[in-house]
Write an enzyme that holds these catalytic residues in place. Structure first.
Site: not given
Ligand code: AMP
Length: 175
Positions: A61, A98
């Site tokens: 995305r 995680e």
């Molecule tokens: P992060 O935990 O910041 O490394 O997030 C990883 C990726 O997962 C990001 O690039 C988001 O596009 C996606 N992502 C994580 N959590 C969500 C959520 N609650 N809703 C939508 N996309 C998410």
């Protein structure tokens, strides 16, 4: 259209992809031509005088916003991909999930010393994906000139992992 109007185009999907997560579905915003344009225009306005030389975004995305913003700013676009997807020689950065670890790669000739690189993604949750991209850019001699998100899940405190960087989020979610 104001920033808070954009927020109405993000659809919450509780329990996706697993229990306890509220997934921020950006597809209604993408489908609405005014909202998608507005989001990219706000980002472009913020970065237009910041001497950005290229944009890094992670699959999948991130490519949507990073690609559109690169076009609008007239700068290069660098895809950060999961291991084994890029065809040429790559530099890799692992990061914690995680459970376990994952990694992102970019082409080794994509960034050179002194480049001012902007990281763009749709959503920041824990900040792990973004921190990995920042490390990749710096390993290659680039400067992280900014970090931009459509949606910041502030209740997860993702900016803890991004101290010292200039972060700009269009929509900040407190829950
Ligand atoms: P992060 O935990 O910041 O490394 O997030 C990883 C990726 O997962 C990001 O690039 C988001 O596009 C996606 N992502 C994580 N959590 C969500 C959520 N609650 N809703 C939508 N996309 C998410």
């Amino acid at each position: 259209m104001e920033k808070h109007e954009l927020e109405k185009k993000i659809r919450d999907i509780p329990g996706f992809p697993k229990a306890g997560i509220i997934f921020k579905d950006i597809t209604p915003l993408l489908l609405d031509t005014k909202s998608f344009k507005q989001a990219i225009d706000i980002m472009a306005d913020y970065y237009k005088d910041k001497n950005i030389t290229s944009i890094v975004s992670a699959e999948a995305r991130g490519f949507i916003f990073g690609g559109a913003l690169a076009y609008k700013l007239g700068v290069g676009f660098i895809p950060a991909r999961k291991p084994g997807k890029l065809p040429y020689k790559t530099i890799r950065q692992e990061y914690e999930l995680e459970y376990g670890t994952d990694a992102l790669e970019i082409h080794e000739d994509a960034i050179k010393f002194g480049d001012r690189v902007l990281i763009v993604d749709d959503v920041i949750a824990t900040g792990g994906t973004t921190a990995a991209q920042a490390k990749l850019i710096e390993k290659m001699g680039g400067e992280v000139a900014g970090i931009c998100f459509l949606v910041e899940l502030a209740f997860l405190n993702p900016l803890e992992k991004l101290k010292g960087y200039d972060v700009f989020s269009l929509i900040i979610c407190d829950k």
